[in-house]
Design a protein around this motif. Structure first.
Motif, PDB file in Angstrom:
ATOM      1  N   GLU A   1      -1.196  -4.627 -49.070  1.00  0.00           N
ATOM      2  CA  GLU A   1       0.134  -4.540 -48.486  1.00  0.00           C
ATOM      3  C   GLU A   1       1.175  -5.008 -49.487  1.00  0.00           C
ATOM      4  N   ARG A   2       2.377  -4.438 -49.329  1.00  0.00           N
ATOM      5  CA  ARG A   2       3.460  -4.756 -50.262  1.00  0.00           C
ATOM      6  C   ARG A   2       4.788  -4.665 -49.532  1.00  0.00           C
ATOM      7  N   TYR A   3       5.687  -5.591 -49.879  1.00  0.00           N
ATOM      8  CA  TYR A   3       7.045  -5.603 -49.341  1.00  0.00           C
ATOM      9  C   TYR A   3       7.986  -5.768 -50.529  1.00  0.00           C
ATOM     10  N   MET A   4       8.991  -4.885 -50.591  1.00  0.00           N
ATOM     11  CA  MET A   4       9.795  -4.836 -51.817  1.00  0.00           C
ATOM     12  C   MET A   4      11.246  -4.511 -51.497  1.00  0.00           C
ATOM     13  N   LEU A   5      12.141  -5.146 -52.243  1.00  0.00           N
ATOM     14  CA  LEU A   5      13.567  -4.857 -52.224  1.00  0.00           C
ATOM     15  C   LEU A   5      13.969  -4.486 -53.647  1.00  0.00           C
TER      16      LEU A   5
ATOM     17  N   ARG B   1      27.816  -0.761 -65.560  1.00  0.00           N
ATOM     18  CA  ARG B   1      29.156  -1.049 -66.074  1.00  0.00           C
ATOM     19  C   ARG B   1      29.722   0.153 -66.848  1.00  0.00           C
ATOM     20  N   ASP B   2      29.479   1.360 -66.303  1.00  0.00           N
ATOM     21  CA  ASP B   2      29.999   2.608 -66.865  1.00  0.00           C
ATOM     22  C   ASP B   2      29.548   2.840 -68.310  1.00  0.00           C
ATOM     23  N   THR B   3      28.279   2.570 -68.558  1.00  0.00           N
ATOM     24  CA  THR B   3      27.692   2.845 -69.864  1.00  0.00           C
ATOM     25  C   THR B   3      26.417   3.668 -69.649  1.00  0.00           C
ATOM     26  N   LYS B   4      25.782   4.071 -70.728  1.00  0.00           N
ATOM     27  CA  LYS B   4      24.522   4.791 -70.635  1.00  0.00           C
ATOM     28  C   LYS B   4      23.328   3.854 -70.497  1.00  0.00           C
ATOM     29  N   VAL B   5      23.579   2.592 -70.258  1.00  0.00           N
ATOM     30  CA  VAL B   5      22.528   1.607 -70.023  1.00  0.00           C
ATOM     31  C   VAL B   5      22.225   1.562 -68.521  1.00  0.00           C
ATOM     32  N   SER B   6      20.957   1.617 -68.167  1.00  0.00           N
ATOM     33  CA  SER B   6      20.555   1.537 -66.761  1.00  0.00           C
ATOM     34  C   SER B   6      20.033   0.140 -66.447  1.00  0.00           C
ATOM     35  N   LEU B   7      20.209  -0.257 -65.198  1.00  0.00           N
ATOM     36  CA  LEU B   7      19.759  -1.567 -64.719  1.00  0.00           C
ATOM     37  C   LEU B   7      18.800  -1.367 -63.551  1.00  0.00           C
ATOM     38  N   ASN B   8      17.680  -2.073 -63.582  1.00  0.00           N
ATOM     39  CA  ASN B   8      16.714  -2.039 -62.487  1.00  0.00           C
ATOM     40  C   ASN B   8      16.287  -3.466 -62.174  1.00  0.00           C
ATOM     41  N   THR B   9      16.293  -3.822 -60.901  1.00  0.00           N
ATOM     42  CA  THR B   9      15.862  -5.145 -60.492  1.00  0.00           C
ATOM     43  C   THR B   9      15.176  -5.049 -59.139  1.00  0.00           C
ATOM     44  N   SER B  10      14.218  -5.921 -58.904  1.00  0.00           N
ATOM     45  CA  SER B  10      13.470  -5.877 -57.652  1.00  0.00           C
ATOM     46  C   SER B  10      12.889  -7.245 -57.338  1.00  0.00           C
ATOM     47  N   ALA B  11      12.632  -7.465 -56.056  1.00  0.00           N
ATOM     48  CA  ALA B  11      11.906  -8.638 -55.574  1.00  0.00           C
ATOM     49  C   ALA B  11      10.774  -8.131 -54.693  1.00  0.00           C
ATOM     50  N   PHE B  12       9.628  -8.784 -54.736  1.00  0.00           N
ATOM     51  CA  PHE B  12       8.478  -8.232 -54.039  1.00  0.00           C
ATOM     52  C   PHE B  12       7.521  -9.338 -53.581  1.00  0.00           C
ATOM     53  N   MET B  13       6.711  -8.972 -52.588  1.00  0.00           N
ATOM     54  CA  MET B  13       5.558  -9.763 -52.137  1.00  0.00           C
ATOM     55  C   MET B  13       4.381  -8.802 -52.053  1.00  0.00           C
ATOM     56  N   TYR B  14       3.258  -9.226 -52.594  1.00  0.00           N
ATOM     57  CA  TYR B  14       2.106  -8.345 -52.742  1.00  0.00           C
ATOM     58  C   TYR B  14       0.860  -9.107 -52.319  1.00  0.00           C
ATOM     59  N   ASP B  15      -0.010  -8.431 -51.573  1.00  0.00           N
ATOM     60  CA  ASP B  15      -1.248  -9.063 -51.117  1.00  0.00           C
ATOM     61  C   ASP B  15      -2.358  -8.016 -51.198  1.00  0.00           C
ATOM     62  N   ARG B  16      -3.446  -8.349 -51.893  1.00  0.00           N
ATOM     63  CA  ARG B  16      -4.556  -7.419 -52.039  1.00  0.00           C
ATOM     64  C   ARG B  16      -5.875  -8.156 -51.819  1.00  0.00           C
ATOM     65  N   ILE B  17      -6.716  -7.581 -50.970  1.00  0.00           N
ATOM     66  CA  ILE B  17      -8.045  -8.131 -50.727  1.00  0.00           C
ATOM     67  C   ILE B  17      -9.035  -7.388 -51.622  1.00  0.00           C
TER      68      ILE B  17
ATOM     69  N   GLU C   1       6.559 -14.189 -61.853  1.00  0.00           N
ATOM     70  CA  GLU C   1       5.600 -14.077 -60.765  1.00  0.00           C
ATOM     71  C   GLU C   1       4.893 -15.408 -60.521  1.00  0.00           C
ATOM     72  N   ARG C   2       4.542 -15.601 -59.256  1.00  0.00           N
ATOM     73  CA  ARG C   2       3.609 -16.671 -58.861  1.00  0.00           C
ATOM     74  C   ARG C   2       2.401 -15.996 -58.241  1.00  0.00           C
ATOM     75  N   ILE C   3       1.232 -16.241 -58.824  1.00  0.00           N
ATOM     76  CA  ILE C   3      -0.001 -15.611 -58.376  1.00  0.00           C
ATOM     77  C   ILE C   3      -0.910 -16.670 -57.755  1.00  0.00           C
ATOM     78  N   LYS C   4      -1.493 -16.299 -56.629  1.00  0.00           N
ATOM     79  CA  LYS C   4      -2.403 -17.205 -55.930  1.00  0.00           C
ATOM     80  C   LYS C   4      -3.713 -16.479 -55.648  1.00  0.00           C
ATOM     81  N   LEU C   5      -4.828 -17.004 -56.149  1.00  0.00           N
ATOM     82  CA  LEU C   5      -6.157 -16.469 -55.898  1.00  0.00           C
ATOM     83  C   LEU C   5      -6.916 -17.399 -54.957  1.00  0.00           C
ATOM     84  N   THR C   6      -7.470 -16.821 -53.895  1.00  0.00           N
ATOM     85  CA  THR C   6      -8.201 -17.597 -52.881  1.00  0.00           C
ATOM     86  C   THR C   6      -9.467 -16.837 -52.477  1.00  0.00           C
TER      87      THR C   6
END
Length: 531
Positions: free
Chosen positions: A249-253, A261-277, A309-314
């Motif tokens: 499962e994943r949740y992302m913004l 800023r009106d240039t040919k430079v692109s900006l990408n940003t995201s925040a996420f939560m990820y869980d994999r069994i 990132e903060r990664i947690k293994l259990t």
């Protein structure tokens, strides 16, 4: 000669009288009046102006209550100093055009859009852009609130009136300024779907996606929301995604700005939560990414990004494996990455022409310090097609190589196996093991040869034959006993009304593999989404 002039005068008087008789019966003229004075005919004869005014006065007396407009006539004269002998030889007429009789056309409508029209001027936010791409306007056309004139660097051939040339005296001789009048299409969508594949099981999807987002357009009232003006109009991207699933499962913004800023430079940003069994442990990740990209030309771009990132293994399946024991608990990292991408494919899904090249290097800091590198190349050859461009047969091949440092923790090791890496094996089933735990490796090499061909005339059903090969190694050498080779065949089912990506059904048969590998003949991907 005198008799002839008198006879012409009587004829003119008769014509004027006939015209005035029509006025008396209610006829009027829509021609505009002419205030210009008329030159006199030579000699002591009456001018056309005198004849017209005389008859007009008599008409006004008898029709004072009627609304009429004065009929203006062309101005005619002969030189006063002309001799009688010359006048007998020829009568020279000097005619001055009456501008009031010339039709006037209002062309302001040609350059005045409707109140609700959207104007796109230019292909980029700067007028001195190095390139434009009119053949694919979705890549470069954008709304410019400053209404700048565009400088088109290639010939325009519009098939309707949506592109209108501008007459700009300051434009360069080899450029064509123009306006593009468009109606804004659908840029936002609310989408939900469900998918199932052999790697992650059943997953759901709920997405809010807006491709014309504007964080400056804060709504003033509920009416702004109802009419679609709230947070829209800036050409930015906004995506809110929730993907719950059986094992993943994943949740992302996510937020992006293709012209930061009106240039040919692109900006990408995201925040996420990820869980994999996974089979041997559970892994949770939370963090964010941001990056900048710069397009060198329509196909070539460079990017610089960072991840936190903060990664947690259990829940380990077994203890006593060094790599797994060391990675259990919380781990923090910061990764700085630089990459180069060159993409000339005709489409991301089922490409038939072009190539894709991507390479990157990342330095990771935090609880563990290690470098990572990757390079990938895909090439597509169009073998044959029908006359209308359908029914394409495509041969393609892919090579990929990944490597990471010796201190890389378990959660950033490389793995192989599954429909996205190497068919014919379980998910991560073609990876090194220690005491039954899939620990992956520090280097990975993958390759694919594939031939795609249509089964049906509408290209909805296609077939593939393929060979996947490669290896994952714990150290930095390649061992022949660990090299995997798979041959197989499958189907691709395209249903755009259900999903952008085609359904994939593949049967893979490993002909060479490691002793610890877990084989899986059938792999698949199917998804359904509506929005």
């Amino acid at each position: 000669m005198t008799f002839q002039i008198l006879r012409n005068s009587k004829t003119m008087l008769a014509l004027v009288s006939f015209t005035l008789a029509g006025v008396l019966t209610g006829c009027t003229s829509n021609l505009a009046p002419n205030p210009t004075a008329v030159e006199q005919i030579s000699g002591k004869q009456r001018t056309l102006k005198q004849l017209t005014e005389s008859d007009a006065q008599r008409s006004v007396v008898s029709n004072a209550s009627e609304d009429r407009r004065e009929v203006s006539q062309p101005q005619t004269s002969t030189p006063a100093n002309e001799s009688k002998t010359t006048r007998q030889a020829a009568v020279e007429l000097q005619t001055t055009p009456d501008e009031s009789l010339i039709p006037q056309f209002d062309d302001s409508a040609l350059h005045t859009p409707a109140p609700d029209a959207t104007i796109i001027r230019g292909q980029s936010p700067v007028t001195n852009a190095d390139f434009v791409e009119l053949s694919n306007p979705s890549k470069v056309l954008r709304v410019d609130d400053q209404l700048q004139l565009a400088q088109a660097e290639e010939e325009l051939a519009p098939n309707d009136n949506s592109v209108r040339p501008l007459f700009d005296p300051n434009a360069a001789m080899n450029s064509i300024p123009f306006d593009v009048y468009v109606e804004e299409g659908r840029t936002g969508r609310f989408m939900f779907g469900v998918g199932v594949n052999s790697d992650a099981g059943v997953t759901g999807q709920i997405v809010i996606d807006e491709r014309n987002f504007d964080y400056h357009a804060v709504p003033d009232s509920w009416e702004d929301f109802a009419e679609g003006r709230a947070f829209r109009g800036g050409g930015q991207g906004f995506r809110l995604e929730a993907m719950p699933g059986e094992f993943w499962e994943r949740y992302m913004l996510q937020y992006s700005d293709p012209y930061f800023r009106d240039t040919k430079v692109s900006l990408n940003t995201s925040a996420f939560m990820y869980d994999r069994i996974y089979r041997d442990w559970d892994e949770k990740r939370a963090g964010g990414r941001f990056g900048f990209g710069y397009r060198l030309n329509p196909d070539l771009s460079v990017n610089l990004s960072a991840r936190l990132e903060r990664i947690k293994l259990t829940d380990p399946s077994i203890t006593g494996v060094a790599d797994l024991d060391d990675a259990l608990g919380h781990n923090d990292l910061v990764g700085l990455k630089v990459g180069l991408s060159h993409d000339t494919r005709d489409t991301p899904f089922l490409a038939t022409e072009g190539y894709y090249f991507n390479t990157s290097f990342e330095q990771v800091l935090g609880d563990y310090v290690y470098p990572r590198g990757s390079i990938e190349y895909r090439k597509y050859y169009l073998i044959r097609e029908r006359a209308d461009g359908s029914g394409r047969h495509t041969f393609s091949w892919r090579l990929q190589y990944d490597i990471t440092g010796e201190d890389t923790p378990l959660y950033d090791h490389y793995f192989a196996g599954g429909y996205s890496t190497m068919r014919g094996f379980e998910f991560r089933g073609a990876s090194p093991e220690e005491n039954g735990v899939r620990v992956g490796g520090h280097q990975r090499f993958l390759g694919t040869l594939q031939y795609l061909f249509p089964f049906t005339a509408d290209d909805m059903l296609k077939g593939v034959v393929f060979t996947d090969f490669g290896t994952v190694e714990q150290d930095y050498s390649v061992h022949a006993e660990n090299f995997r080779v798979v041959v197989g065949a499958g189907l691709r089912i395209s249903m755009p009304f259900m999903s952008q990506a085609p359904f994939a059904l593949d049967f893979g048969f490993p002909i060479h593999h490691a002793d610890t590998d877990d084989k899986q003949v059938f792999s698949f991907y199917m998804g359904f989404s509506r929005g």
